[in-house]
Design an enzyme around this catalytic site. Structure first.
Site, mmCIF file in Angstrom:
data_model
loop_
_atom_site.group_PDB
_atom_site.id
_atom_site.type_symbol
_atom_site.label_atom_id
_atom_site.label_comp_id
_atom_site.label_asym_id
_atom_site.label_seq_id
_atom_site.Cartn_x
_atom_site.Cartn_y
_atom_site.Cartn_z
ATOM 1 N N ASP A 36 0.862 -1.198 0.000
ATOM 2 C CA ASP A 36 0.000 0.000 0.000
ATOM 3 C C ASP A 36 0.888 1.233 0.000
ATOM 4 O O ASP A 36 1.382 1.651 1.047
ATOM 5 C CB ASP A 36 -0.898 -0.003 1.241
ATOM 6 C CG ASP A 36 -2.121 -0.851 0.999
ATOM 7 O OD1 ASP A 36 -2.496 -1.615 1.907
ATOM 8 O OD2 ASP A 36 -2.703 -0.759 -0.098
ATOM 9 N N GLY A 143 -6.389 4.824 2.693
ATOM 10 C CA GLY A 143 -5.493 5.584 3.554
ATOM 11 C C GLY A 143 -5.125 4.843 4.817
ATOM 12 O O GLY A 143 -4.037 5.037 5.358
ATOM 13 N N GLY A 145 -5.647 1.061 7.392
ATOM 14 C CA GLY A 145 -6.180 -0.278 7.594
ATOM 15 C C GLY A 145 -7.199 -0.256 8.718
ATOM 16 O O GLY A 145 -7.399 0.775 9.367
ATOM 17 N N GLY A 146 -7.877 -1.375 8.909
ATOM 18 C CA GLY A 146 -8.778 -1.519 10.052
ATOM 19 C C GLY A 146 -10.088 -0.766 9.944
ATOM 20 O O GLY A 146 -10.788 -0.579 10.949
ATOM 21 N N ASP A 176 -10.736 -4.474 -1.741
ATOM 22 C CA ASP A 176 -9.711 -4.061 -0.797
ATOM 23 C C ASP A 176 -10.311 -3.123 0.243
ATOM 24 O O ASP A 176 -10.798 -2.049 -0.103
ATOM 25 C CB ASP A 176 -8.614 -3.345 -1.591
ATOM 26 C CG ASP A 176 -7.462 -2.903 -0.740
ATOM 27 O OD1 ASP A 176 -6.500 -2.365 -1.305
ATOM 28 O OD2 ASP A 176 -7.519 -3.084 0.490
ATOM 29 N N GLY A 177 -10.287 -3.597 1.493
ATOM 30 C CA GLY A 177 -10.735 -2.721 2.578
ATOM 31 C C GLY A 177 -11.794 -3.394 3.431
ATOM 32 O O GLY A 177 -12.896 -3.649 2.945
HETATM 33 C C1 DX5 Z 1 -6.404 1.110 2.612
HETATM 34 C C2 DX5 Z 1 -5.566 0.053 1.950
HETATM 35 C C3 DX5 Z 1 -6.071 -1.319 2.246
HETATM 36 C C4 DX5 Z 1 -5.963 -1.617 3.681
HETATM 37 C C5 DX5 Z 1 -6.615 -2.918 3.940
HETATM 38 O O1 DX5 Z 1 -6.045 2.329 2.083
HETATM 39 O O2 DX5 Z 1 -5.617 0.199 0.551
HETATM 40 O O3 DX5 Z 1 -5.281 -2.288 1.544
HETATM 41 O O4 DX5 Z 1 -4.636 -1.684 4.056
HETATM 42 O O5 DX5 Z 1 -6.577 -3.028 5.290
HETATM 43 P P1 DX5 Z 1 -7.782 -3.685 6.030
HETATM 44 O O6 DX5 Z 1 -7.875 -5.072 5.451
HETATM 45 O O7 DX5 Z 1 -7.329 -3.655 7.460
HETATM 46 O O8 DX5 Z 1 -8.980 -2.852 5.746
#
Ligand code: DX5
Length: 221
Positions: A36, A143, A145-146, A176-177
């Site tokens: 990322d 931007g 995770g979580g 993703d996300g």
């Molecule tokens: C957010 C990223 C995602 C994120 C996914 O901007 O593009 O890849 O890291 O993280 P989770 O799975 O924790 O939502």
């Protein structure tokens, strides 16, 4: 159809031990690693540059995809490919000349991905699908995770699946996300086949292979 792909995002990894973390992911049987990449401008966060990716490259055999959450991605395309990324994913919102950018990724010998933020319509990519190998539908605002999975994106995932079917091309549909045990089946039923997960994996680091297998089986149902 090919089995669902589980692609961890290394965003939640321990950045002081990034090499070991990627080796842990490889041992757990993931399909690829997603880097990322954030520049503090396209998204309000900053992460890693190509030299960090290059330092991890020799430590694992897994494929790398660079998810470029950056302004003006054209400026550094070559650097991500030289760092060892076989897939370069640019955001449709980050370049004025998306068709040229995707062609430039191919000219560098990499596969080209295009990502769309939650508010961005699929019409932003429908005229460049002949240049796209992977379509990434964001199920959070990028931007961090979580964050909470946006189930409201499921109709968009289904529309993306229909759009891809009309091209007759093998385009990977990735989400993703917020992907986790509780959300992955919905995304899969909507038509996604590749699942990027960050926190859902790293919070299960003591039983990572099981979690990867569990996510894969939930996505395959
Ligand atoms: C957010 C990223 C995602 C994120 C996914 O901007 O593009 O890849 O890291 O993280 P989770 O799975 O924790 O939502």
């Amino acid at each position: 159809a090919s089995p669902p792909r589980i692609v961890p995002s290394v965003l939640p990894a321990d950045f002081s031990r990034l090499g070991e973390e990627c080796q842990l992911l490889e041992r757990a049987g993931v399909d690829r690693i997603q880097w990322d990449v954030m520049d503090g401008a396209f998204v309000p966060n900053m992460t890693m540059g190509p030299d960090i990716i290059a330092s991890v490259r020799p430590l694992v055999t897994l494929g790398f995809e660079a998810h470029l959450m950056v302004e003006e991605p054209d400026r550094m395309l070559r650097r991500w490919v030289q760092a060892g990324c076989e897939i370069v994913i640019v955001h449709a919102e980050s370049t004025r000349h998306l068709h040229r950018t995707l062609a430039a990724v191919h000219d560098l010998g990499a596969r080209a991905g295009v990502a769309v933020n939650p508010a961005t319509p699929l019409s932003a990519v429908e005229h460049v699908l002949d240049l796209v190998d992977l379509l990434l539908v964001m199920t959070v605002n990028p931007g961090f995770g979580g964050q909470e999975y946006l189930a409201s994106m499921e109709p968009k995932i289904a529309a993306a699946r229909a759009l891809i079917a009309r091209t007759g091309r093998e385009i990977e549909l990735e989400v993703d996300g917020g992907i986790a045990r509780s959300t992955i089946a919905g995304a899969a039923q909507a038509g996604a086949t590749t699942f990027c997960a960050g926190s859902a994996l790293f919070r299960e680091r003591d039983r990572l292979a099981d979690e990867v297998a569990q996510l894969r089986s939930l996505a395959a149902e």
